[in-house]
Scaffold this motif. Sequence first.
Motif, PDB file in Angstrom:
ATOM      1  N   ARG A  39       0.832  -1.207   0.000  1.00  0.00           N
ATOM      2  CA  ARG A  39       0.000   0.000   0.000  1.00  0.00           C
ATOM      3  C   ARG A  39       0.867   1.257   0.000  1.00  0.00           C
ATOM      4  NH1 ARG A  39      -2.971  -2.958   3.763  1.00  0.00           N
ATOM      5  NH2 ARG A  39      -2.179  -1.713   5.482  1.00  0.00           N
ATOM      6  N   GLU A  40       1.942   1.222   0.786  1.00  0.00           N
ATOM      7  CA  GLU A  40       2.854   2.368   0.836  1.00  0.00           C
ATOM      8  C   GLU A  40       3.522   2.588  -0.523  1.00  0.00           C
ATOM      9  OE1 GLU A  40       5.483   1.464   4.079  1.00  0.00           O
ATOM     10  OE2 GLU A  40       3.966   1.919   5.588  1.00  0.00           O
ATOM     11  N   THR A  43       0.919   4.261  -2.769  1.00  0.00           N
ATOM     12  CA  THR A  43       0.757   5.658  -2.354  1.00  0.00           C
ATOM     13  C   THR A  43       1.957   6.492  -2.785  1.00  0.00           C
ATOM     14  OG1 THR A  43      -0.562   4.980  -0.455  1.00  0.00           O
ATOM     15  CG2 THR A  43       0.392   7.180  -0.352  1.00  0.00           C
ATOM     16  N   SER A  44       3.149   5.944  -2.633  1.00  0.00           N
ATOM     17  CA  SER A  44       4.373   6.637  -3.026  1.00  0.00           C
ATOM     18  C   SER A  44       4.428   6.827  -4.541  1.00  0.00           C
ATOM     19  CB  SER A  44       5.584   5.838  -2.554  1.00  0.00           C
ATOM     20  OG  SER A  44       6.774   6.447  -2.965  1.00  0.00           O
ATOM     21  N   ALA A  47       2.114   9.688  -5.419  1.00  0.00           N
ATOM     22  CA  ALA A  47       2.665  10.979  -4.981  1.00  0.00           C
ATOM     23  C   ALA A  47       3.817  11.431  -5.873  1.00  0.00           C
ATOM     24  CB  ALA A  47       3.135  10.883  -3.528  1.00  0.00           C
ATOM     25  N   GLU A  65     -10.422   5.716  -6.094  1.00  0.00           N
ATOM     26  CA  GLU A  65     -10.553   4.314  -5.709  1.00  0.00           C
ATOM     27  C   GLU A  65     -11.978   4.006  -5.292  1.00  0.00           C
ATOM     28  OE1 GLU A  65      -8.627   3.322  -1.789  1.00  0.00           O
ATOM     29  OE2 GLU A  65      -7.827   5.348  -2.041  1.00  0.00           O
TER      30      GLU A  65
END
Length: 82
Positions: A39-40, A43-44, A47, A65
């Motif tokens: 998930r990180e 997200t990264s 970004a 989403e």
Amino acid sequence: YFLGKGGFAKCYEITDVETKQVFAGKIVPKSLILKQHQREKMTSEIAIHKSLHHANIVGFHDFFENDDFVFVVLEICRRRLQ
């Protein structure tokens, strides 16, 4: 129209029904990003892509989403044979 697939996502050619503008839609099943580090990473990726603006990097337009998928809307890049 199916464009291809990667490790987590499948990419499709998508069209905005209001503007008729064509994009690439990267669709990631949430079932494949269950672990925290996955998930990180997602997200990264969003970004970083959102912050980049360069002629040689695929343009980022939006993401959203639902309960099952993450959708990333990107510039469509046509293959050009020379």
